[in-house]
Design a protein around this motif. Structure first.
Motif, PDB file in Angstrom:
ATOM      1  N   ALA A   1       0.608  -1.336   0.100  1.00  0.00           N
ATOM      2  CA  ALA A   1      -0.232   0.454   0.325  1.00  0.00           C
ATOM      3  C   ALA A   1       0.888   1.363   0.186  1.00  0.00           C
ATOM      4  O   ALA A   1       0.309   2.076  -1.113  1.00  0.00           O
ATOM      5  CB  ALA A   1      -0.928  -0.147   1.063  1.00  0.00           C
ATOM      6  N   ARG A   2       1.790   1.496   1.045  1.00  0.00           N
ATOM      7  CA  ARG A   2       2.201   2.535   0.223  1.00  0.00           C
ATOM      8  C   ARG A   2       3.500   2.455  -0.283  1.00  0.00           C
ATOM      9  O   ARG A   2       4.008   4.046  -0.920  1.00  0.00           O
ATOM     10  CB  ARG A   2       3.771   2.783   1.822  1.00  0.00           C
ATOM     11  N   ARG A   3       3.747   1.850  -1.118  1.00  0.00           N
ATOM     12  CA  ARG A   3       4.679   1.443  -2.331  1.00  0.00           C
ATOM     13  C   ARG A   3       4.295   2.520  -3.439  1.00  0.00           C
ATOM     14  O   ARG A   3       4.205   3.427  -3.685  1.00  0.00           O
ATOM     15  CB  ARG A   3       5.593   0.259  -2.526  1.00  0.00           C
ATOM     16  N   TRP A   4       2.912   1.566  -3.650  1.00  0.00           N
ATOM     17  CA  TRP A   4       1.711   1.734  -4.857  1.00  0.00           C
ATOM     18  C   TRP A   4       1.366   3.046  -4.484  1.00  0.00           C
ATOM     19  O   TRP A   4       1.218   3.904  -5.434  1.00  0.00           O
ATOM     20  CB  TRP A   4       1.070   1.400  -5.068  1.00  0.00           C
ATOM     21  N   GLY A   5       1.630   3.796  -2.929  1.00  0.00           N
ATOM     22  CA  GLY A   5       0.726   5.608  -2.895  1.00  0.00           C
ATOM     23  C   GLY A   5       1.861   5.960  -3.463  1.00  0.00           C
ATOM     24  O   GLY A   5       1.457   7.031  -3.755  1.00  0.00           O
ATOM     25  N   ASP A   6       2.999   6.121  -2.438  1.00  0.00           N
ATOM     26  CA  ASP A   6       3.811   6.552  -2.913  1.00  0.00           C
ATOM     27  C   ASP A   6       4.698   6.741  -4.928  1.00  0.00           C
ATOM     28  O   ASP A   6       3.805   8.012  -5.313  1.00  0.00           O
ATOM     29  CB  ASP A   6       5.403   6.531  -2.865  1.00  0.00           C
ATOM     30  N   LEU A   7       3.950   5.850  -5.294  1.00  0.00           N
ATOM     31  CA  LEU A   7       4.269   5.174  -6.677  1.00  0.00           C
ATOM     32  C   LEU A   7       3.290   6.621  -7.392  1.00  0.00           C
ATOM     33  O   LEU A   7       3.607   7.368  -8.577  1.00  0.00           O
ATOM     34  CB  LEU A   7       4.503   4.027  -7.720  1.00  0.00           C
ATOM     35  N   TRP A   8       2.217   6.143  -7.013  1.00  0.00           N
ATOM     36  CA  TRP A   8       1.045   6.546  -8.165  1.00  0.00           C
ATOM     37  C   TRP A   8       0.532   8.708  -7.137  1.00  0.00           C
ATOM     38  O   TRP A   8       0.499   8.879  -8.696  1.00  0.00           O
ATOM     39  CB  TRP A   8      -0.367   6.154  -6.975  1.00  0.00           C
ATOM     40  N   SER A   9       1.064   8.729  -6.692  1.00  0.00           N
ATOM     41  CA  SER A   9       1.533  10.551  -6.331  1.00  0.00           C
ATOM     42  C   SER A   9       2.625  10.608  -6.815  1.00  0.00           C
ATOM     43  O   SER A   9       1.787  11.818  -7.255  1.00  0.00           O
ATOM     44  CB  SER A   9       1.389  10.078  -4.522  1.00  0.00           C
ATOM     45  N   ARG A  10       3.650  10.304  -6.539  1.00  0.00           N
ATOM     46  CA  ARG A  10       4.315  11.069  -7.290  1.00  0.00           C
ATOM     47  C   ARG A  10       4.630  10.980  -8.723  1.00  0.00           C
ATOM     48  O   ARG A  10       4.570  12.051  -9.661  1.00  0.00           O
ATOM     49  CB  ARG A  10       5.309  10.388  -7.320  1.00  0.00           C
ATOM     50  N   ALA A  11       3.598   9.994  -9.938  1.00  0.00           N
ATOM     51  CA  ALA A  11       3.242  10.112 -10.985  1.00  0.00           C
ATOM     52  C   ALA A  11       2.102  11.409 -11.913  1.00  0.00           C
ATOM     53  O   ALA A  11       2.358  11.928 -11.890  1.00  0.00           O
ATOM     54  CB  ALA A  11       2.703   8.904 -11.275  1.00  0.00           C
ATOM     55  N   LEU A  12       1.104  11.112 -10.545  1.00  0.00           N
ATOM     56  CA  LEU A  12       0.553  12.177 -10.146  1.00  0.00           C
ATOM     57  C   LEU A  12       0.825  13.780 -10.645  1.00  0.00           C
ATOM     58  O   LEU A  12       0.367  14.820 -11.315  1.00  0.00           O
ATOM     59  CB  LEU A  12      -1.063  11.666  -9.562  1.00  0.00           C
ATOM     60  N   LEU A  13       1.856  13.903  -9.517  1.00  0.00           N
ATOM     61  CA  LEU A  13       1.922  15.187  -9.506  1.00  0.00           C
ATOM     62  C   LEU A  13       2.910  15.888 -10.484  1.00  0.00           C
ATOM     63  O   LEU A  13       2.972  16.563 -10.794  1.00  0.00           O
ATOM     64  CB  LEU A  13       2.954  15.876  -7.676  1.00  0.00           C
ATOM     65  N   LEU A  14       3.558  14.331 -11.066  1.00  0.00           N
ATOM     66  CA  LEU A  14       4.842  14.812 -12.390  1.00  0.00           C
ATOM     67  C   LEU A  14       4.396  15.199 -13.526  1.00  0.00           C
ATOM     68  O   LEU A  14       4.406  15.312 -14.679  1.00  0.00           O
ATOM     69  CB  LEU A  14       5.717  13.657 -12.427  1.00  0.00           C
ATOM     70  N   THR A  15       3.073  14.770 -13.583  1.00  0.00           N
ATOM     71  CA  THR A  15       2.111  15.050 -14.702  1.00  0.00           C
ATOM     72  C   THR A  15       1.341  17.000 -14.906  1.00  0.00           C
ATOM     73  O   THR A  15       0.783  16.947 -15.803  1.00  0.00           O
ATOM     74  CB  THR A  15       0.394  14.006 -14.959  1.00  0.00           C
ATOM     75  N   MET A  16       2.016  17.541 -13.913  1.00  0.00           N
ATOM     76  CA  MET A  16       0.906  18.705 -13.932  1.00  0.00           C
ATOM     77  C   MET A  16       2.585  19.207 -14.713  1.00  0.00           C
ATOM     78  O   MET A  16       3.983  19.015 -14.458  1.00  0.00           O
ATOM     79  CB  MET A  16       1.414  18.837 -12.490  1.00  0.00           C
ATOM     80  N   PRO A  17       2.608  20.473 -15.847  1.00  0.00           N
ATOM     81  CA  PRO A  17       3.128  20.475 -16.176  1.00  0.00           C
ATOM     82  C   PRO A  17       3.881  21.800 -15.362  1.00  0.00           C
ATOM     83  O   PRO A  17       3.722  21.821 -14.419  1.00  0.00           O
ATOM     84  CB  PRO A  17       2.174  22.053 -17.239  1.00  0.00           C
ATOM     85  N   GLY A  18       5.500  21.228 -16.162  1.00  0.00           N
ATOM     86  CA  GLY A  18       6.571  22.142 -14.688  1.00  0.00           C
ATOM     87  C   GLY A  18       6.926  21.435 -14.439  1.00  0.00           C
ATOM     88  O   GLY A  18       8.270  22.120 -13.354  1.00  0.00           O
ATOM     89  N   ALA A  19       6.453  20.676 -13.099  1.00  0.00           N
ATOM     90  CA  ALA A  19       6.685  19.423 -11.950  1.00  0.00           C
ATOM     91  C   ALA A  19       8.132  18.623 -12.512  1.00  0.00           C
ATOM     92  O   ALA A  19       8.917  19.121 -11.474  1.00  0.00           O
ATOM     93  CB  ALA A  19       6.117  18.305 -11.937  1.00  0.00           C
ATOM     94  N   ALA A  20       8.641  18.636 -13.632  1.00  0.00           N
ATOM     95  CA  ALA A  20       9.795  17.624 -13.668  1.00  0.00           C
ATOM     96  C   ALA A  20      10.758  18.638 -14.267  1.00  0.00           C
ATOM     97  O   ALA A  20      11.458  18.530 -15.272  1.00  0.00           O
ATOM     98  CB  ALA A  20       9.267  16.585 -14.596  1.00  0.00           C
ATOM     99  N   ASP A  21      10.649  20.401 -14.798  1.00  0.00           N
ATOM    100  CA  ASP A  21      11.789  20.957 -14.924  1.00  0.00           C
ATOM    101  C   ASP A  21      13.173  20.671 -14.210  1.00  0.00           C
ATOM    102  O   ASP A  21      13.120  20.683 -12.901  1.00  0.00           O
ATOM    103  CB  ASP A  21      11.121  22.350 -14.848  1.00  0.00           C
ATOM    104  N   ARG A  22      13.769  20.675 -15.248  1.00  0.00           N
ATOM    105  CA  ARG A  22      15.502  20.657 -14.940  1.00  0.00           C
ATOM    106  C   ARG A  22      15.361  21.607 -14.144  1.00  0.00           C
ATOM    107  O   ARG A  22      15.765  22.949 -14.930  1.00  0.00           O
ATOM    108  CB  ARG A  22      16.042  20.810 -16.234  1.00  0.00           C
ATOM    109  N   PRO A  23      16.010  21.644 -13.385  1.00  0.00           N
ATOM    110  CA  PRO A  23      16.434  22.401 -11.475  1.00  0.00           C
ATOM    111  C   PRO A  23      17.791  23.491 -12.620  1.00  0.00           C
ATOM    112  O   PRO A  23      18.159  22.757 -13.859  1.00  0.00           O
ATOM    113  CB  PRO A  23      17.485  21.843 -10.861  1.00  0.00           C
ATOM    114  N   ALA A  24      17.595  24.727 -12.097  1.00  0.00           N
ATOM    115  CA  ALA A  24      18.853  25.627 -13.303  1.00  0.00           C
ATOM    116  C   ALA A  24      20.277  24.895 -12.478  1.00  0.00           C
ATOM    117  O   ALA A  24      21.104  23.970 -11.126  1.00  0.00           O
ATOM    118  CB  ALA A  24      19.240  27.581 -11.796  1.00  0.00           C
ATOM    119  N   VAL A  25      21.480  25.415 -13.236  1.00  0.00           N
ATOM    120  CA  VAL A  25      22.874  24.677 -13.201  1.00  0.00           C
ATOM    121  C   VAL A  25      23.853  25.548 -13.324  1.00  0.00           C
ATOM    122  O   VAL A  25      24.588  26.520 -13.578  1.00  0.00           O
ATOM    123  CB  VAL A  25      22.951  23.339 -14.338  1.00  0.00           C
TER     124      VAL A  25
END
Length: 644
Positions: A371-395
């Motif tokens: 339950a915790r693992r799939w909850g983690d994967l589900w919630s992280r994937a859902l947040l990554l579907t938001m535009p800009g969530a996975a933008d590359r950070p400044a370098v």
């Protein structure tokens, strides 16, 4: 819930076992069938698509252009028998029997016994034409992983997919005095204020995902309310309360699911921060402040929206309701995302997540649910579907000397990432920093063990330097605020010899840690390099432990790559260790990266990533040859079928 159910990195699907691929280049347990592609014995240009249905054992075999197999008339042909044999080699007889719902006779079933049990029921012959096209399409998708480019930007979600070993570490007691990072080891077991309440709220929400939120039951309504109460004092309070109310009524939209995922992630972010403070006290390490990032270009929204819809369907259905059709819904989305480097992070996560769900179908038959693992994967994937969530950070540009500490391997069936932890000494004389350098590649699930090194090796010269025990000199290498080097071989050259254990003893204590990106603030992402020596080793409930300053620290030997000279036995007999301090399932654990031990009365250093850049070790050479054969077969097939 059990410890396994409350683990973010619980092993759900055993890894594929290495096997020869010349006869059967592709086999899988999917779509309610054992299915795959079998080479023709008479024509190198021809392959047969074979399958056996679970439960009924209805079989089909035809060429990829729908010509029926002459041997599959009334019973299994040789192609199907070969398919069963190779499936047992790849997955193990127990897993194949369980998936196909076979009840073989005998204590230790093998391929012959499974085949006999199925043919003994006189199974019907299925329509080979209808089965061949989708199976062959999946085979082409399997081969296409070899055509996708590697990326050197980190994929943080692969931290949830550690390698899996089948070996338990034996007891090999040792005693000693003191430790470089263990004088305050008591802090690792000290209670964290509010931790129990936060984890209880997360567990409550995870229970709602088990049964699904299409028609919530009263206990699920209570669990949603508990999540809302846990964030009632935060800026998310109003939105989470609204989302929880809609979900309790069975009327949650995709935006509401995103809000619930954000609340769950925020709670784990608070846990991460509290645990990190304790780790910094144990190590005496200073952590730099995070700087503001400039927004980067954002990917197109269409594929993100499709992924968000699939994830929302999962939440409504629940883990108990998953079936092959639902789990397979991610495949076209992933295939479209993978070629785009900007979407690789989400695509890799979805691919691994969907594979676990597919291997666990039907959900109604699962004895226990991670339950915790799939909850983690589900919630992280859902947040990554938001535009800009996975933008590359400044370098910024990093120039100086890089001193490797060790390698951490992450992999699931269709992706692998090598992440080298190191200390960076800037050329301007400022304080050394803890950094990471990563390379990841998509891969077919049959490329395992040393084959993974062969796919990763050409894209990161640091792997060779690590194996040779050398530093690397960097010239304006891109470095993110989170401490990730975006590797470019043109900006690095091999330097002087540098022993990882010596680096850990001398340089690591003075190194500063870099901050963590907001989305990556999760306890499973804690991977803090530490150096221990003079510990006592022992065994507690089949788990190796190092006793540090009177406190037993569990050692996670399962995270050691299989293609490595470092073994659980060597770790148990060691006297010094460079490792990563991790947290999962309610406590800290140590992941060994390198150890100092005695072999034939000589002190030797053994590294988890020693074979990543190549090896002359006899065992390693044999593993390399077997892996080369497998990759060669797949590349040959890809050349014939994908480029026609």
């Amino acid at each position: 819930m059990s410890d396994w159910e409350n683990s973010s990195t619980a092993r759900v699907v055993p890894p594929a076992r290495p096997r020869k691929l010349a006869k059967v280049p592709f086999v899988e347990l999917a779509d309610g069938r054992l299915q795959g592609v079998v080479s023709s014995g008479s024509d190198i240009e021809r392959v047969y698509v074979s399958s056996v249905a679970a439960g009924t054992y209805a079989f089909a075999c035809s060429t990829n252009n729908n010509r029926p197999c002459g041997g599959a008339r009334g019973s299994f042909c040789n192609h199907i028998r070969a398919l069963v044999t190779e499936a047992v080699l790849q997955y193990g007889a127990d897993r194949v029997a369980r998936y196909l719902r076979i009840e073989p006779t005998g204590a230790e079933p093998d391929a012959v016994a499974l085949t006999a049990a199925m043919t003994g029921t006189r199974p019907p012959q299925a329509d080979g034409k209808s089965a061949a096209a989708p199976v062959f399409s999946r085979f082409l998708r399997h081969l296409a992983y070899l055509e996708l480019p590697a990326v050197t930007a980190p994929l943080p979600e692969l931290q949830w997919f550690p390698p899996t070993r089948a070996t338990d570490a034996p007891q090999a007691p040792r005693s000693g005095h003191g430790t470089a990072a263990g004088e305050r080891a008591d802090l690792l077991t000290a209670p964290v204020e509010g931790l129990g309440e936060v984890l209880a709220a997360v567990e409550a929400f995870d229970r709602t995902l088990v049964a699904g939120l299409l028609r919530p039951r009263p206990e699920q309504v209570d669990d949603l309310a508990e999540l809302a109460r846990a964030v009632s004092g935060s800026p998310l309070a109003a939105r989470v309360a609204e989302a929880a109310g809609k979900a309790a009524a069975g009327a949650a939209s995709e935006d509401h699911f995103v809000t619930l995922a954000a609340a769950r992630t925020a709670l784990f972010g608070a846990v991460h921060d509290a645990l990190t403070v304790g780790v910094d006290e144990v190590t005496g390490r200073r952590r730099e402040e995070r700087t503001t990032e400039a927004p980067a270009a954002r990917p197109t929204v269409n594929l993100l929206a499709a992924a968000r819809t699939w994830l929302s369907d999962l939440a409504r259905t629940g883990w108990r309701g998953i079936d092959h059709e639902l789990a397979g819904g991610a495949a076209p989305i992933v295939s479209a995302m993978l070629p785009d480097p900007g979407l690789r992070r989400l695509a890799t996560l979805l691919d691994g997540f969907a594979a676990e769900l597919a291997a666990s179908c039907p959900g109604s038959a699962l004895a226990r649910i991670p339950a915790r693992r799939w909850g983690d994967l589900w919630s992280r994937a859902l947040l990554l579907t938001m535009p800009g969530a996975a933008d590359r950070p400044a370098v910024t540009a990093a120039t100086g000397r890089l001193l490797p500490l060790g390698l951490d391997l992450h992999e699931h069936a269709t992706a692998a990432q090598a992440q080298v932890h190191a200390v960076f000494e800037p050329a301007d004389g400022t304080a050394p920093r803890l950094v990471r350098a990563s390379v990841s590649v998509p891969k077919p699930d049959t490329v395992v063990a040393a084959g993974v090194w062969q796919l990763l090796r050409p894209h990161l010269s640091l792997l060779t330097a690590l194996g040779e025990g050398r530093a690397m000199d960097l010239d304006a290498m891109p470095l993110t605020d989170e401490g990730d080097l975006i590797w470019d071989d043109a900006r690095a050259r091999a330097g002087e010899p540098a022993d990882a254990l010596a680096t850990a003893r001398v340089v690591l204590p003075a190194a500063t840690a870099l901050p963590t990106a907001p989305l990556d603030r999760h306890p499973a992402r804690i991977a803090e390099p530490v150096f221990l020596e003079g510990y006592d080793s022992g065994q507690e409930d089949d788990t190796l432990t190092f006793t540090v300053a009177g406190h037993a620290l569990p050692v996670d030997t399962d995270r050691i790559p299989t293609a490595s000279p470092l073994t659980p036995e060597a770790v148990a007999a060691s006297r010094a260790c460079v490792g990563l301090l991790r947290w999962d399932g309610g406590g800290f654990r140590l992941q060994p990266l390198a150890v100092e031990t005695t072999v034939r009365r000589k002190a030797v250093a053994l590294h988890a990533g020693a074979w990543a850049g190549g090896t002359t070790d006899k065992v390693g050479v044999r593993a390399e040859k077997a892996a080369t054969d497998a990759v060669t077969v797949l590349r040959e097939r890809a050349g014939r079928l994908l480029r026609k």
